[in-house]
Write an enzyme that holds these catalytic residues in place. Sequence first.
Site, short mmCIF file in Angstrom:
data_model
loop_
_atom_site.label_atom_id
_atom_site.label_comp_id
_atom_site.label_asym_id
_atom_site.label_seq_id
_atom_site.Cartn_x
_atom_site.Cartn_y
_atom_site.Cartn_z
CB ALA A 13 -0.91 0.01 1.22
CB ALA A 16 2.55 0.05 3.73
CE1 TYR A 59 -1.02 -9.29 0.18
CE2 TYR A 59 -3.35 -9.87 0.42
CZ TYR A 59 -2.37 -9.01 -0.04
OH TYR A 59 -2.72 -7.87 -0.71
CG LEU A 75 -4.37 -6.22 3.18
CD1 LEU A 75 -4.84 -7.65 3.46
CD2 LEU A 75 -3.70 -6.14 1.81
CG HIS A 80 -8.47 -3.83 7.88
ND1 HIS A 80 -8.69 -2.53 8.29
CD2 HIS A 80 -7.65 -3.74 6.80
CE1 HIS A 80 -8.03 -1.70 7.50
NE2 HIS A 80 -7.41 -2.41 6.59
CE LYS A 98 -7.02 5.55 10.06
NZ LYS A 98 -7.67 6.02 8.83
NE ARG A 166 -7.93 7.50 2.85
CZ ARG A 166 -6.83 6.94 2.36
NH1 ARG A 166 -6.76 6.66 1.07
NH2 ARG A 166 -5.80 6.67 3.14
CG ASP A 178 -9.82 7.52 5.87
OD1 ASP A 178 -8.99 6.64 6.16
OD2 ASP A 178 -9.53 8.57 5.30
#
Length: 323
Positions: A13, A16, A59, A75, A80, A98, A166, A178
């Site tokens: 991501a 990340a 993964y 992710l 999640h 989160k 989002r 978010d």
Amino acid sequence: MTDHLRWGILGAAQFAQNHMGPAIHMARRGRLAALATSSADKAAPFAAFAPGLQVFDSYEALLADPDIDAVYIPLPNHLHVEWAVKALEAGKHVLVEKPLAMQADGFDPVIRARDASGKLAAEAYMIVHHPQWQRARALVSEGAIGKLVRVSAAFSFDNRDGDNIRNRPETGGGAIPDIGVYIYGATRFVTGEEPEAILSTEIRRENDVDVWSHVTARFPSFHYTGVVSMRMAPWQEVVFHGEGGVLRLTTPFNAQVYGEARVELQAADLTVTSWRFPSVNHYVQQVENFNASVLDGAAYPCPLEFSRGTQEMIDMVWAKDAG
């Protein structure tokens, strides 16, 4: 027990790459050792700051590696819970972005997997690891503003990209999941109180995703009002207004990105005391606290039960809005 944690990340991501990957690698007693992605191009920026990074093409392959102690999961929101449980069942400690779940009861399988595995699992709610929030909680608890009467919070940015997760309902998008998690959770963290009732909601949606909301709530000892938006100019602020003073956080959520983190205490005589935190990286602080909890048994500042409470408030907002 080793003297450091070997971390892996599930998915390359952008967040990340820019924030949590470097934080994991910079944090004391930790090292970014692995990344799961099928894209060599996406892996390259991670390998640039984490030499020797092992790249897995799935993964599952990363989770099967016995040399990985902990995983970070950035992710899309709707994945999640599934991958947090899989990681715990694979014997890994887990830090998951989160919101961990889309409803409060979604936390329950992760909590059960955490307890069964004996591993640490937490939502990546980084702000409570920042000393500005520790200072704010201490000041309110010590009575620096007298009896708390009102909390006002706002967090906004402008994101109109229809391809962004989002803005997509199927990936658990929306402003409240978010960033509402920040203003709701921060209020709970500082005051130690839970909402008694959601008094009002005004929510605007586009493509079945909430993009702007104004929510008011009653807590046991104060009134709350909060706005979050993905369709406004960037802004963030949290104010704790008491009978004897006002406490204001000027960069409560994106320290060093939105601006310098400051806590300002205005007394009843209008004198102002400020605390500045120009160089603290709350992502690094979060990982260091996670490492210390695993390696030393130190209490983790943000257990899953706290994060579940924030989701309960979000669920209350949805229920009120549904009528």
